[in-house]
Design a protein around this motif. Structure first.
Motif, PDB file in Angstrom:
ATOM      1  N   VAL A 425      72.341 -78.816  73.122  1.00 22.86           N
ATOM      2  CA  VAL A 425      70.901 -78.825  73.412  1.00 22.86           C
ATOM      3  C   VAL A 425      70.653 -79.307  74.834  1.00 22.86           C
ATOM      4  O   VAL A 425      69.849 -78.717  75.581  1.00 22.86           O
ATOM      5  CB  VAL A 425      70.161 -79.710  72.400  1.00 22.86           C
ATOM      6  CG1 VAL A 425      68.684 -79.846  72.783  1.00 22.86           C
ATOM      7  CG2 VAL A 425      70.287 -79.139  70.993  1.00 22.86           C
ATOM      8  N   GLU A 426      71.348 -80.380  75.234  1.00 21.43           N
ATOM      9  CA  GLU A 426      71.152 -80.897  76.586  1.00 21.43           C
ATOM     10  C   GLU A 426      71.697 -79.926  77.629  1.00 21.43           C
ATOM     11  O   GLU A 426      71.116 -79.775  78.703  1.00 21.43           O
ATOM     12  CB  GLU A 426      71.837 -82.261  76.709  1.00 21.43           C
ATOM     13  CG  GLU A 426      71.145 -83.344  75.889  1.00 21.43           C
ATOM     14  CD  GLU A 426      71.880 -84.673  75.936  1.00 21.43           C
ATOM     15  OE1 GLU A 426      73.003 -84.703  76.499  1.00 21.43           O
ATOM     16  OE2 GLU A 426      71.344 -85.666  75.416  1.00 21.43           O
ATOM     17  N   GLY A 427      72.821 -79.267  77.336  1.00 24.89           N
ATOM     18  CA  GLY A 427      73.344 -78.269  78.262  1.00 24.89           C
ATOM     19  C   GLY A 427      72.382 -77.114  78.443  1.00 24.89           C
ATOM     20  O   GLY A 427      72.163 -76.637  79.565  1.00 24.89           O
ATOM     21  N   ALA A 428      71.783 -76.678  77.329  1.00 25.59           N
ATOM     22  CA  ALA A 428      70.789 -75.602  77.409  1.00 25.59           C
ATOM     23  C   ALA A 428      69.572 -76.059  78.195  1.00 25.59           C
ATOM     24  O   ALA A 428      69.003 -75.306  78.998  1.00 25.59           O
ATOM     25  CB  ALA A 428      70.385 -75.171  76.000  1.00 25.59           C
ATOM     26  N   GLY A 429      69.160 -77.309  77.985  1.00 24.07           N
ATOM     27  CA  GLY A 429      67.997 -77.835  78.701  1.00 24.07           C
ATOM     28  C   GLY A 429      68.227 -77.915  80.195  1.00 24.07           C
ATOM     29  O   GLY A 429      67.323 -77.612  80.992  1.00 24.07           O
ATOM     30  N   VAL A 430      69.427 -78.335  80.607  1.00 23.67           N
ATOM     31  CA  VAL A 430      69.747 -78.425  82.031  1.00 23.67           C
ATOM     32  C   VAL A 430      69.669 -77.057  82.695  1.00 23.67           C
ATOM     33  O   VAL A 430      69.086 -76.890  83.773  1.00 23.67           O
ATOM     34  CB  VAL A 430      71.144 -79.046  82.218  1.00 23.67           C
ATOM     35  CG1 VAL A 430      71.673 -78.783  83.634  1.00 23.67           C
ATOM     36  CG2 VAL A 430      71.093 -80.543  81.946  1.00 23.67           C
ATOM     37  N   MET A 431      70.227 -76.044  82.034  1.00 21.79           N
ATOM     38  CA  MET A 431      70.180 -74.698  82.617  1.00 21.79           C
ATOM     39  C   MET A 431      68.776 -74.119  82.583  1.00 21.79           C
ATOM     40  O   MET A 431      68.399 -73.322  83.451  1.00 21.79           O
ATOM     41  CB  MET A 431      71.160 -73.786  81.875  1.00 21.79           C
ATOM     42  CG  MET A 431      72.620 -74.053  82.221  1.00 21.79           C
ATOM     43  SD  MET A 431      72.967 -73.945  83.999  1.00 21.79           S
ATOM     44  CE  MET A 431      72.694 -72.200  84.293  1.00 21.79           C
ATOM     45  N   ALA A 432      67.993 -74.510  81.582  1.00 22.83           N
ATOM     46  CA  ALA A 432      66.599 -74.056  81.548  1.00 22.83           C
ATOM     47  C   ALA A 432      65.843 -74.620  82.741  1.00 22.83           C
ATOM     48  O   ALA A 432      65.010 -73.923  83.355  1.00 22.83           O
ATOM     49  CB  ALA A 432      65.941 -74.481  80.232  1.00 22.83           C
ATOM     50  N   LEU A 433      66.095 -75.886  83.083  1.00 23.76           N
ATOM     51  CA  LEU A 433      65.442 -76.489  84.246  1.00 23.76           C
ATOM     52  C   LEU A 433      65.864 -75.788  85.540  1.00 23.76           C
ATOM     53  O   LEU A 433      65.039 -75.564  86.444  1.00 23.76           O
ATOM     54  CB  LEU A 433      65.789 -77.977  84.324  1.00 23.76           C
ATOM     55  CG  LEU A 433      65.101 -78.879  83.288  1.00 23.76           C
ATOM     56  CD1 LEU A 433      65.662 -80.295  83.367  1.00 23.76           C
ATOM     57  CD2 LEU A 433      63.588 -78.891  83.528  1.00 23.76           C
ATOM     58  N   PHE A 434      67.151 -75.435  85.630  1.00 23.64           N
ATOM     59  CA  PHE A 434      67.605 -74.704  86.814  1.00 23.64           C
ATOM     60  C   PHE A 434      66.899 -73.352  86.903  1.00 23.64           C
ATOM     61  O   PHE A 434      66.461 -72.932  87.981  1.00 23.64           O
ATOM     62  CB  PHE A 434      69.114 -74.504  86.752  1.00 23.64           C
ATOM     63  CG  PHE A 434      69.647 -73.602  87.835  1.00 23.64           C
ATOM     64  CD1 PHE A 434      69.775 -74.056  89.132  1.00 23.64           C
ATOM     65  CD2 PHE A 434      70.003 -72.289  87.554  1.00 23.64           C
ATOM     66  CE1 PHE A 434      70.249 -73.220  90.137  1.00 23.64           C
ATOM     67  CE2 PHE A 434      70.484 -71.446  88.546  1.00 23.64           C
ATOM     68  CZ  PHE A 434      70.612 -71.915  89.845  1.00 23.64           C
ATOM     69  N   ALA A 435      66.772 -72.679  85.755  1.00 25.24           N
ATOM     70  CA  ALA A 435      66.106 -71.383  85.730  1.00 25.24           C
ATOM     71  C   ALA A 435      64.643 -71.515  86.129  1.00 25.24           C
ATOM     72  O   ALA A 435      64.111 -70.707  86.911  1.00 25.24           O
ATOM     73  CB  ALA A 435      66.219 -70.755  84.340  1.00 25.24           C
ATOM     74  N   LEU A 436      63.971 -72.546  85.613  1.00 24.56           N
ATOM     75  CA  LEU A 436      62.560 -72.751  85.956  1.00 24.56           C
ATOM     76  C   LEU A 436      62.402 -73.099  87.427  1.00 24.56           C
ATOM     77  O   LEU A 436      61.456 -72.629  88.087  1.00 24.56           O
ATOM     78  CB  LEU A 436      61.973 -73.868  85.081  1.00 24.56           C
ATOM     79  CG  LEU A 436      61.829 -73.544  83.590  1.00 24.56           C
ATOM     80  CD1 LEU A 436      61.402 -74.774  82.817  1.00 24.56           C
ATOM     81  CD2 LEU A 436      60.823 -72.408  83.391  1.00 24.56           C
ATOM     82  N   GLY A 437      63.315 -73.942  87.940  1.00 30.20           N
ATOM     83  CA  GLY A 437      63.234 -74.301  89.349  1.00 30.20           C
ATOM     84  C   GLY A 437      63.387 -73.102  90.261  1.00 30.20           C
ATOM     85  O   GLY A 437      62.623 -72.934  91.227  1.00 30.20           O
ATOM     86  N   SER A 438      64.338 -72.241  89.972  1.00 28.93           N
ATOM     87  CA  SER A 438      64.531 -71.052  90.812  1.00 28.93           C
ATOM     88  C   SER A 438      63.461 -69.998  90.560  1.00 28.93           C
ATOM     89  O   SER A 438      63.184 -69.167  91.431  1.00 28.93           O
ATOM     90  CB  SER A 438      65.929 -70.466  90.557  1.00 28.93           C
ATOM     91  OG  SER A 438      66.108 -70.164  89.182  1.00 28.93           O
ATOM     92  N   SER A 439      62.825 -70.036  89.370  1.00 30.65           N
ATOM     93  CA  SER A 439      61.776 -69.059  89.064  1.00 30.65           C
ATOM     94  C   SER A 439      60.550 -69.239  89.945  1.00 30.65           C
ATOM     95  O   SER A 439      59.810 -68.283  90.191  1.00 30.65           O
ATOM     96  CB  SER A 439      61.358 -69.166  87.592  1.00 30.65           C
ATOM     97  OG  SER A 439      62.400 -68.752  86.745  1.00 30.65           O
ATOM     98  N   VAL A 440      60.336 -70.478  90.411  1.00 32.42           N
ATOM     99  CA  VAL A 440      59.182 -70.734  91.280  1.00 32.42           C
ATOM    100  C   VAL A 440      59.236 -69.825  92.495  1.00 32.42           C
ATOM    101  O   VAL A 440      58.248 -69.213  92.898  1.00 32.42           O
ATOM    102  CB  VAL A 440      59.146 -72.215  91.703  1.00 32.42           C
ATOM    103  CG1 VAL A 440      58.061 -72.443  92.756  1.00 32.42           C
ATOM    104  CG2 VAL A 440      58.913 -73.104  90.495  1.00 32.42           C
ATOM    105  N   SER A 441      60.428 -69.736  93.081  1.00 37.50           N
ATOM    106  CA  SER A 441      60.580 -68.882  94.266  1.00 37.50           C
ATOM    107  C   SER A 441      60.682 -67.414  93.893  1.00 37.50           C
ATOM    108  O   SER A 441      60.143 -66.551  94.600  1.00 37.50           O
ATOM    109  CB  SER A 441      61.834 -69.302  95.049  1.00 37.50           C
ATOM    110  OG  SER A 441      61.702 -70.619  95.534  1.00 37.50           O
ATOM    111  N   LEU A 442      61.364 -67.104  92.792  1.00 33.82           N
ATOM    112  CA  LEU A 442      61.541 -65.702  92.431  1.00 33.82           C
ATOM    113  C   LEU A 442      60.231 -65.037  92.018  1.00 33.82           C
ATOM    114  O   LEU A 442      60.073 -63.825  92.168  1.00 33.82           O
ATOM    115  CB  LEU A 442      62.568 -65.588  91.306  1.00 33.82           C
ATOM    116  CG  LEU A 442      64.019 -65.856  91.709  1.00 33.82           C
ATOM    117  CD1 LEU A 442      64.940 -65.756  90.504  1.00 33.82           C
ATOM    118  CD2 LEU A 442      64.466 -64.869  92.804  1.00 33.82           C
ATOM    119  N   MET A 443      59.288 -65.804  91.483  1.00 33.81           N
ATOM    120  CA  MET A 443      57.987 -65.218  91.157  1.00 33.81           C
ATOM    121  C   MET A 443      57.222 -64.874  92.426  1.00 33.81           C
ATOM    122  O   MET A 443      56.454 -63.920  92.484  1.00 33.81           O
ATOM    123  CB  MET A 443      57.172 -66.179  90.298  1.00 33.81           C
ATOM    124  CG  MET A 443      57.613 -66.250  88.845  1.00 33.81           C
ATOM    125  SD  MET A 443      57.451 -64.666  87.990  1.00 33.81           S
ATOM    126  CE  MET A 443      55.671 -64.463  87.996  1.00 33.81           C
TER     127      MET A 443
END
Length: 494
Positions: A425-443
């Motif tokens: 769960v924590e591993g998935a959460g860490v990668m979700a945060l990375f995805a959200l962080g990079s999504s700011v720029s990709l949007m």
């Protein structure tokens, strides 16, 4: 053994004790039944029954034990239940804390008369007194102090040769320690505690002083282990089998150790999560340069619903990255567990942390990914790119999920951070945060891409992940070395 016990009785030994351990390698409930039959036939005056504690990370000789040969939890529970039944049928009295005695033994008599005492060796009929420690690793108690001798024979004799006591560490009890010791001893030895006795002896209000502990005892009272009233605490007949858990509520050091372990784990997981989010945010320009055009193409493929297509694509990225992060964390936790159980794999676990820390230093210093990491990722992406051909309403979501296999060193560096978490769960959460962080720029990719692609911000994302990665991986490496070569910090007196 029978001859030895008989010879001891002829020499005038009034009380003979036998120690038993259940949960040993290759032990089964059936084989332990035979041991119980032999012990009850031997008829010792006292029996101490202990469960085997498998701690290979602390005791080096235990690393030679094959974990698969240890009895299961169900088998150990069965052994304990059979032991209680066997000793009860043989006429033994359960004194408490894994100790049994014949009804006419001094220990059983002391329990009936409320004169039971306890020291480092277990229950005793001897009143509370000073204990002088003699021998390697022995623990002594004099007044309000505890001390322990050197744990190795060489160090022990070295102290003696220099004319010094072989004491290597000690503890002077505070007033709070003395109060808690009195409470714990009353519960473990008499099975009851009157508030007034502690209040008069130490001049305090028990309900105020131990308010958190009394609240914690409420849960044990609901389970029928203790009875609480206005005047004191009483351990029930059922609770006497779990009196250690009752006494542990008042152990301030034990509770502090637990809280410290929780805080340490929380701090490490928070640092990993912050590192992944920072990598995603600061590495945004790098993501735009690499994927901005592709994201814009995904948006255009949605026609009049370009914004919706981009949001669906980003949701797919979160799902894909999270899934990969959970798998990475589970894989590394499995390796970590095996390294504890097997001495052969322990260096692999430690080496992983060391190598990963070096990668973090490389990210910080060079601000770019190793070539081999980029090339490996490109090969993986090439195998799945054919799946993305064509267009349908579900294509943006599918593309987002498959984006986890994109040839991007920054992505796989974040995945390395996720592998250091303590659960799926924590591993998935860490990668979700990375995805959200990079999504700011990709949007905002198409707009930012045109303005920042030549500004040189791409390497900052790689460098930003370096410090956090190094810190957490070095902690893991030190923990691994500590488990392999012995504790780096002395344990509490035990």
């Amino acid at each position: 053994m029978f001859a030895l016990v008989e010879a001891a009785r002829q020499q005038g030994f009034e009380s003979i004790n036998v120690d038993l351990i259940y949960g040993l390698p290759q032990q089964t409930p059936e084989s332990f039944d035979r041991t119980l039959a032999q012990v009850t036939a031997l008829r010792p005056d006292r029996v101490a029954l202990y469960t085997y504690a498998h701690l290979p990370e602390r005791f080096k000789p235990q690393r030679r034990i094959v974990t698969a040969e240890l009895p299961s939890a169900a088998a150990r529970t069965s052994m304990l239940a059979r032991s209680l039944a066997a000793f009860d049928a043989a006429g033994y009295v359960y004194v408490g804390m894994d100790h049994f005695a014949l009804p006419n033994d001094a220990l059983a008599i002391a329990k009936r008369q409320g004169r039971l005492h306890r020291n480092f060796q277990g229950y005793s009929t001897q009143p509370d007194c000073d204990l002088i420690a003699l021998g390697v690793s022995a623990i002594g108690r004099v007044g309000a102090t505890y001390s322990q001798n050197a744990k190795t024979l060489a160090e022990y004799y070295d102290h003696l040769d220099q004319g010094r006591l072989p004491v290597v560490r000690g503890l002077a009890l505070s007033r709070d320690d003395l109060v808690r010791r009195a409470v714990i001893m009353a519960l473990m030895c008499q099975g009851e505690l009157q508030f007034e006795s502690i209040e008069l002896a130490y001049l305090l209000d028990f309900r105020t002083y131990f308010a958190p502990e009394l609240e914690a005892l409420g849960a044990l009272a609901e389970q029928g282990l203790v009875s609480l009233n206005d005047s004191g605490i009483e351990v029930t007949a059922k609770g006497w089998f779990f009196v250690r858990a009752v006494a542990m509520v008042f152990d301030r050091y034990l509770q502090a150790d637990r809280n410290r372990a929780v805080l340490k784990n929380h701090l490490m997981q928070t640092t990993l999560a912050a590192t992944a989010l920072l990598m995603g945010l600061v590495g945004g320009p790098h993501c735009i340069a690499m994927c901005g055009a592709a994201c814009a193409g995904i948006g255009r493929s949605g026609g009049g619903k370009s914004t919706r297509s981009l949001w669906v694509f980003q949701a797919g990225r979160v799902v894909g990255y999270s899934s990969l992060g959970g798998i990475a964390a589970a894989s590394m936790q499995g390796l970590g567990w095996l390294s504890v159980q097997s001495a052969v794999l322990r260096p692999v676990w430690t080496l992983f942390h060391v190598v990963a820390a070096l990668l973090g230093l490389m990210l910080l210093w060079q601000a770019r990914q190793p070539v081999w990491l980029e090339n490996t990722a490109r090969k993986v992406w090439g195998r799945v790119r054919a799946v993305t051909q064509g267009s349908s309403s579900g294509t943006p979501l599918l593309l987002g999920v498959l984006w986890a296999l994109l040839p991007c060193g920054l992505l796989y560096s974040a995945l390395l951070v996720a592998a250091l978490t303590s659960s799926m769960v924590e591993g998935a959460g860490v990668m979700a945060l990375f995805a959200l962080g990079s999504s700011v720029s990709l949007m905002a990719g198409p707009w930012l891409w045109l303005r920042l692609r030549g500004a040189g911000f791409g390497p900052m994302g790689c460098a930003a992940g370096g410090p956090g990665l190094v810190r957490d991986l070095l902690v893991g490496a030190v923990d691994g070395l500590g488990a392999q070569y012995g504790a780096l910090v002395p344990d509490a007196l035990s």
